[in-house]
Enzyme design. Structure first.
Site, PDB file in Angstrom:
ATOM      1  CG  HIS A  29     -37.410 -38.842 -22.680  1.00  0.00           C
ATOM      2  ND1 HIS A  29     -36.436 -38.727 -21.700  1.00  0.00           N
ATOM      3  CD2 HIS A  29     -37.445 -37.641 -23.307  1.00  0.00           C
ATOM      4  CE1 HIS A  29     -35.930 -37.523 -21.723  1.00  0.00           C
ATOM      5  NE2 HIS A  29     -36.514 -36.829 -22.687  1.00  0.00           N
ATOM      6  CG  HIS A  87     -48.186 -34.019  -8.825  1.00  0.00           C
ATOM      7  ND1 HIS A  87     -47.156 -34.126  -9.740  1.00  0.00           N
ATOM      8  CD2 HIS A  87     -49.291 -34.523  -9.443  1.00  0.00           C
ATOM      9  CE1 HIS A  87     -47.623 -34.639 -10.859  1.00  0.00           C
ATOM     10  NE2 HIS A  87     -48.910 -34.896 -10.708  1.00  0.00           N
ATOM     11  NE  ARG A 135     -42.487 -25.042 -35.636  1.00  0.00           N
ATOM     12  CZ  ARG A 135     -43.218 -26.135 -35.890  1.00  0.00           C
ATOM     13  NH1 ARG A 135     -43.031 -27.216 -35.160  1.00  0.00           N
ATOM     14  NH2 ARG A 135     -44.114 -26.138 -36.851  1.00  0.00           N
TER      15      ARG A 135
END
Length: 318
Positions: free
Chosen positions: A116, A186, A275
């Site tokens: 990424h 979490h 979008r």
């Protein structure tokens, strides 16, 4: 006008240069990835923010030899600061502008890591159109499914070599920030991968500092292919089976959890009427969840999990 503030024309020119750089970078990276894949090509979807301002170019590659799914998306968007932005994103102003490039690549082979990257620039204006705040943000991080220490070192050392000319203390800081940001809080702070660098709210103090930060962003963005593609080429031919695919899909599940629960970019896009198809481009085509699954102690899968739970230092100090 203060000597530390750019003129209106200087501000426009600066934005235009950044937009040009982002679009040129998008072309360069897409061409390199198509060459690496050898089969699939990017499809382009040019879109506008209906009822708002600006738009973008979403480019997606799917069902390739190397890349099962990926996107290289540019956007140039602007608009009024909404109540939702003020309350949930803590942005206080009248109008805003943002331009950036976002990349997510999900390879087919479980031995090739997901990657990424994002490089962005944001401006905030008062009710007469004056810039009252601006900042750069971005970074890149690697999400392997199987750990190869030499690949982790290559990725991190490439980033460190890129950042060091701008300050020896930047890589350690932004590496730590990346470890903390790309974690599933979490799940006991378990990282989604082995990190990289992450930075945000880099605010210039004057026009000269704006140029320095612009050069900093360019250097980081231009290092992306050098950091990632050698790893792809080294691992793309490794033979794999159903067990490796199963583990890949489970780790992709962690990727999905982070993006939908914690990621600021996802939140910003959805809260600014972005979008949806482009925002959720980052999600993998396949993922899996198995209740309370724990890999066998000492297995290759467990080795990867342990570095996600306990981040390591991969780049050697020089």
């Amino acid at each position: 006008m203060s000597e530390t503030q750019p003129s209106v024309q200087q501000a426009v020119d600066f934005r235009d240069r950044w937009i040009h750089f982002i679009h040129s970078l998008q072309n360069t990276i897409c061409q390199a990835l198509e060459t690496t894949d050898g089969l699939s090509r990017f499809t382009e979807d040019v879109w506008d923010r209906t009822g708002n301002g600006g738009g973008g170019k979403t480019r997606v590659i799917e069902n390739g030899v190397v890349f099962e799914k990926g996107g290289v998306n540019s956007s140039v968007v602007f608009g009024d600061v909404s109540d939702a932005m003020k309350t949930q994103l803590k942005i206080d102003g009248s109008k805003w502008f943002a331009c950036g490039l976002s990349i997510v690549l999900h390879p087919r082979n479980p031995f090739v890591p997901t990657v990424h990257a994002n490089w962005r620039y944001f401006e905030l204006y008062n009710n007469v159109g004056e810039i009252i705040d601006c900042w750069f943000g971005g970074g890149t991080d690697l999400t392997p499914y199987y750990l190869f220490a030499e690949d982790a070192k290559h990725f991190h050392e490439t980033l460190k070599e890129t950042l060091d000319p701008f300050g020896k203390g930047l890589y350690p800081k932004y590496k730590k920030d990346c470890d903390q940001y790309f974690a599933n809080h979490h799940r006991n702070q378990e990282m989604r991968g082995i990190g990289g660098v992450f930075y945000d709210y880099l605010r210039p103090v004057d026009p000269a500092d704006s140029e320095r930060l612009f050069a900093f962003q360019q250097a980081n963005a231009n290092a992306f292919l050098k950091a990632y593609l050698p790893i792809v080429e080294k691992r793309r031919g490794i033979v794999y089976g159903e067990d490796e695919i199963k583990w890949q899909e489970m780790r992709r599940g962690r990727y999905v959890e982070f993006n939908l629960i914690h990621d600021r970019g996802t939140l910003f896009g959805l809260k600014t009427n972005g979008r949806t198809e482009s925002i959720l481009m980052s999600l993998p085509p396949r993922a899996r969840w198995i209740y309370n699954y724990q890999p066998a102690h000492g297995s290759a899968e467990d080795e990867l999990l342990q570095v996600c739970l306990h981040p390591k230092e991969w780049a050697e100090a020089k």
